[in-house]
Enzyme design. Structure first.
Site, PDB file in Angstrom:
ATOM      1  N   GLU A  40       0.860  -1.180   0.000  1.00 30.12           N
ATOM      2  CA  GLU A  40       0.000   0.000   0.000  1.00 30.12           C
ATOM      3  C   GLU A  40       0.897   1.231   0.000  1.00 30.12           C
ATOM      4  O   GLU A  40       1.148   1.804  -1.040  1.00 30.12           O
ATOM      5  CB  GLU A  40      -0.937  -0.032   1.209  1.00 30.12           C
ATOM      6  CG  GLU A  40      -2.023   1.023   1.147  1.00 30.12           C
ATOM      7  CD  GLU A  40      -3.106   0.776   2.174  1.00 30.12           C
ATOM      8  OE1 GLU A  40      -3.987   1.646   2.311  1.00 30.12           O
ATOM      9  OE2 GLU A  40      -3.092  -0.278   2.838  1.00 30.12           O
ATOM     10  N   GLU A  81      -2.126   0.255  13.457  1.00 29.26           N
ATOM     11  CA  GLU A  81      -3.295   0.651  12.678  1.00 29.26           C
ATOM     12  C   GLU A  81      -4.589   0.396  13.449  1.00 29.26           C
ATOM     13  O   GLU A  81      -5.529   1.183  13.391  1.00 29.26           O
ATOM     14  CB  GLU A  81      -3.325  -0.132  11.363  1.00 29.26           C
ATOM     15  CG  GLU A  81      -4.507   0.175  10.462  1.00 29.26           C
ATOM     16  CD  GLU A  81      -4.473  -0.603   9.175  1.00 29.26           C
ATOM     17  OE1 GLU A  81      -5.112  -0.168   8.201  1.00 29.26           O
ATOM     18  OE2 GLU A  81      -3.810  -1.661   9.127  1.00 29.26           O
TER      19      GLU A  81
END
Length: 892
Positions: free
Chosen positions: A514, A775
């Site tokens: 990502e 996260e």
């Protein structure tokens, strides 16, 4: 392999203790009397290749004498290539607030070094001065873009009998390019260089500069930054060789989500462009430029990719290829890929550089030839490994991971432990070295990984090994510590997360497939980022990426640089970063150039056209809501409308700053209308906000969306929800939680959240062994969406500075002209913080003892502060060092 070229800060050749606090520069010694220091040009120190036609020249101020404030300044600019030539002077300007001025003299000449000198006068007539320089960039390119024709890249030699086939992921080998030329030693030499892809330039066998992953990531369809290097010392009399290796990088490698093929976003194969300008004392010049006379061949790097990793085959080395005397007759002529230079722009920020090396915390032998290395700190970077003389063709692989498999993913490695790699998805994050039979040092050059652990396979004994920390060169500006070591560790974790994700762009995570510049992550973390480091130049560059990605209709994207196949525009809280980020940068750094009011107004107009009733019901793009909130969902129209109003209101304020009062009036009226619509749609008479969620109340309170009579009930309801359920916010709510609670008289709850150790909480991560911010609050979730280095939830860092320690800025202040010192002790015994603001050093330390409370504050010259002491006492102070003591029981 990579030469030892340390960057600024802690040198890359020095080893650091694993997991130690982030190394920061010492607070500068203050002079006895008022003097400028920390001079910047366009928010950079002595920039090479400046592109701004009217650069901002700024300085900080210091003095050990209290009240030693400035009353005037003067800036003088000279042409250093023409000694004694004055270019421009402000003359003495009576301005007690200024710490910067924009150049307003004759047009700056390209490729020219200018000196500038600033003098400041104090109230008693004494003065101090300092000087610096900047060098302008290139204006007219003659070089061609060149490449090694992909159709002519020789296939990699087939493996020898018994050698395992190499998975090259469909990537091609990294080409080398070289050009020999003769020249006498110049008085001055500058290399202007860039690539579609990544490059490493060399001159006569020496690496040029210390930039890593250059030229960095932009939307190459719009802009490609070039770098400038002073190479005067590298040019020799007679034959010289200018050379480079190029790699795929973001241009033609794997970027973003998989499955994607390499090269689908920008181009199919890397290209290189360079001009070497040689200047002589007699006024003559010579330009050595890329073109068809260059030669090229496949290099020993069989592939290099930011996500997949890098493979270096030492058997394919050709010693001396970058030096004079090398026979390149077997090399191919370079292919000219074009002469369009319209996308080339001067760099606005400092590059990625290699900083300190981390020594291993532990090394565990898992099996014959397999070792697990724990570096003790989750970072973005690479491994530097000493490889002994091995049989020719022997492979050594280095696979990277953030955590380990098993019940304690951050525990000490044990026999049988293996890397946890499920969260990497298709990012192989594996580097390979193929031995040529001699001892070497393997350090990849064109990749980076997010990792704490490395699994090294292929060595019977593991010798010298280090982790090399990579990140954009953002000068560290903030310090924080307190009596709770877990909270101090949390602050360090937040800083390490910032370093690991500020790699050319502010990415969401450095490990998986990502690594995108998500706008919401950046906007919620920006207040923390600005207090940790000087990020003005870094975000000035990234705002160009944001601008490049804005649609013709006005929609800001959700990621920048924009990529094919990524949800492209319009998410509330994400796209609104196109307004929130420049406004906050203006408030912190005082530079109106951050405010692209036209782009900001186009975004507000875009949302308005799609939602004419002023409630954001109609999706103009994806809607990520309060991402990864552990609590009940906040209504999406509420989130969208809150951000719609916030963007309209801030764009109005920005318009007034730049003198567009008519636009500001229109936007103020729109913002007022959205606020009324918000109250009618989402707020009841008792101050309850629709959805009854923490994030709903936080947005309503922080964005001033409630009528006066509803503020206290809404804040009380927020406190009830927090007291009952603990932390229940995701990416959009988390940065507001502690500041809003504190602002409405609930410091106790803010500290209770900060000190909580069970999930979801910040200290749960710290107690679980985290060295960066995760996260997900609890670190548990789908392996494909479970990053252990994701800075968004670390946005509480701003409150550590402003709430716990007490360094804040008044709501109407810019550039820390008016400070607010309001510490929130909670259960702590002491806390301290300092911050290198654009005005100078701000510092606070407070301590509680059985005898009472003591607070020490340092206010920079030209600033004032309101100091709030326990019990409601306030003091107004000017610059200097101030101490306040309250004897136990004393309130005034």
């Amino acid at each position: 392999m990579l030469g030892d070229v340390p960057g600024p800060g802690v040198p890359a050749t020095g080893a650091s203790v694993p997991g130690a606090p982030i190394p920061v520069p010492a607070v500068p010694d203050r002079p006895a009397r008022l003097a400028p220091y920390g001079l910047r040009c366009e928010h950079r120190t002595e920039p090479m290749g400046l592109g701004a036609p009217a650069p901002l020249l700024s300085w900080r101020l210091a003095s050990r004498q209290a009240g030693d404030d400035p009353v005037a300044y003067q800036v003088d600019v000279t042409d250093l290539t023409r000694p004694g030539t004055s270019v421009w002077s402000t003359g003495r300007v009576e301005d007690a607030a200024s710490v910067g001025v924009r150049y307003a003299g004759p047009a700056l000449r390209p490729r020219t070094r200018y000196g500038w000198h600033v003098t400041v006068w104090a109230q008693d007539g004494t003065r101090g001065s300092a000087e610096s320089w900047f060098e302008t960039g290139h204006d007219t390119w003659t070089a061609s873009w060149i490449t090694h024709d992909p159709s002519r890249v020789e296939p990699v030699d087939p493996p020898t009998r018994g050698e395992q086939a190499l998975d090259d992921h469909g990537l091609l080998a990294c080409p080398r390019l070289r050009h020999a030329f003769s020249a006498p030693v110049p008085a001055r030499a500058r290399l202007y260089v860039s690539a579609r892809g990544l490059y490493e330039a060399r001159l006569n066998g020496e690496r040029v500069g210390d930039a890593e992953l250059a030229p960095g990531w932009t939307d190459y369809r719009s802009r490609i930054q070039y770098q400038v290097y002073d190479v005067t010392a590298l040019v020799r009399d007679g034959e010289n060789v200018l050379a480079a290796t190029v790699a795929d990088g973001w241009w033609s490698g794997f970027v973003g989500f998989a499955p994607r093929r390499a090269g689908q976003h920008y181009g199919p194969f890397p290209e290189f462009v360079a001009e070497l300008h040689l200047s002589y004392d007699d006024g003559s010049t010579r330009v050595v430029a890329t073109g068809p006379a260059w030669r090229t061949a496949r290099g020993p790097i069989r592939y290099a990719d930011l996500l997949k990793g890098e493979c270096h085959d030492a058997r394919l080395e050709t010693p001396g290829w970058d030096r004079p005397g090398f026979d390149d007759s077997a090399w191919l002529p370079a292919t000219v890929a074009g002469d369009d230079h319209s996308s080339l722009v001067a760099s606005r920020d400092e590059p990625v550089r290699a900083f300190e090396r981390l020594a291993p915390r532990s090394v565990t032998r898992l099996a014959p030839g397999v070792h697990l290395v724990d570096f003790g700190q989750n970072i973005a970077g690479r491994v530097r490994l000493a490889v002994p003389a091995l049989p020719e063709g022997r492979r050594v692989s280095v696979r990277h991971g953030e955590t380990l498999e098993g019940p304690t993913p951050h525990g000490d490695p044990r026999i049988g432990d293996r890397l946890h790699i499920a969260n990497l998805r298709t990012a192989d994050a594996t580097d390979v070295f193929i031995s040529a039979g001699r001892a070497e040092v393997f350090e990849p050059r064109f990749t980076y990984h997010g990792f704490r652990y490395a699994e090294v396979t292929g060595l019977d004994e593991l010798g010298d090994v280090h982790a090399v920390v990579l990140h954009s060169d953002i000068p560290w500006a903030g310090r924080f510590a307190c009596s709770d070591p877990d909270i101090t560790r949390l602050h360090a974790n937040i800083g390490w997360g910032q370093r690991g994700n500020f790699v050319s762009v502010p990415t969401d995570c450095p490990q998986r497939d990502e690594r995108l510049g998500w706008l919401a992550d950046a906007q919620v973390f920006l207040p923390t980022a600005c207090l940790n480091a000087d990020v003005a130049a870094f975000f000035a560059k990234w705002l160009d990426d944001v601008s490049d990605a804005q649609s013709p209709e006005g929609g800001f994207s959700n990621v920048a640089p924009l990529l094919t196949g990524v949800a492209d525009e319009g998410a509330p809280g994400w796209a609104d970063a196109g307004v929130l980020v420049p406004w906050h940068l203006y408030r912190v750094y005082g530079d109106p150039a951050f405010l692209d009011v036209e782009a900001m107004a186009r975004w507000v107009g875009f949302v308005h056209r799609n939602n004419p009733d002023l409630i954001w019901r109609h999706r103009v793009g994806p809607h990520f809501a309060d991402w990864l909130s552990p609590g009940p969902p906040t209504p999406r129209p509420l989130i969208g409308t809150a951000y719609f109003q916030r963007s309209a209101a801030l764009t109005a304020r920005a318009a007034r700053v730049v003198g567009r009062d008519g636009d500001a009036d229109h936007l103020d009226a729109l913002a007022a209308g959205i606020r009324q619509a918000f109250v009618k749609e989402f707020v009841d008479a008792g101050g309850r906000v629709a959805g009854d969620t923490q994030t709903g109340y936080l947005l309503a309170l922080a964005f001033d969306l409630l009528p006066e009579e509803a503020v206290a009930p809404a804040a009380d309801r927020l406190a009830e929800l927090v007291a009952a359920s603990g932390l229940q916010t995701g990416f959009l709510g988390v940065s507001l939680l502690c500041p809003v609670l504190s602002a409405h008289g609930h410091d106790d709850l803010a500290h209770a959240l900060l000190g909580r150790t069970g999930p979801p909480s910040w200290l749960h991560q710290v107690r679980s062994g985290a060295t960066t911010v995760w996260e997900r609050w609890d670190g548990v979730g789908a392996p494909s969406m479970n990053s252990f280095n994701h800075y968004a939830l670390g946005s509480v860092g701003e409150w550590l500075y402003s709430g716990v320690a007490g360094i804040g800025q008044a709501p109407t202040s810019t550039a820390y002209r008016e400070l607010v010192v309001r510490p929130s002790p909670g259960d702590l015994d002491w806390a301290e913080a300092s911050y290198e603001s654009v005005r100078g050093t701000v510092g606070v330390r407070w301590e509680r003892s059985p005898e009472g409370f003591r607070l020490d504050a340092t206010i920079p010259p030209g600033a004032t502060a309101t100091v709030h002491l326990p019990g409601g006492t306030t003091r107004r102070v000017t610059s200097g060092d101030h101490s306040f003591t309250l004897v136990r029981g004393e309130t005034a």
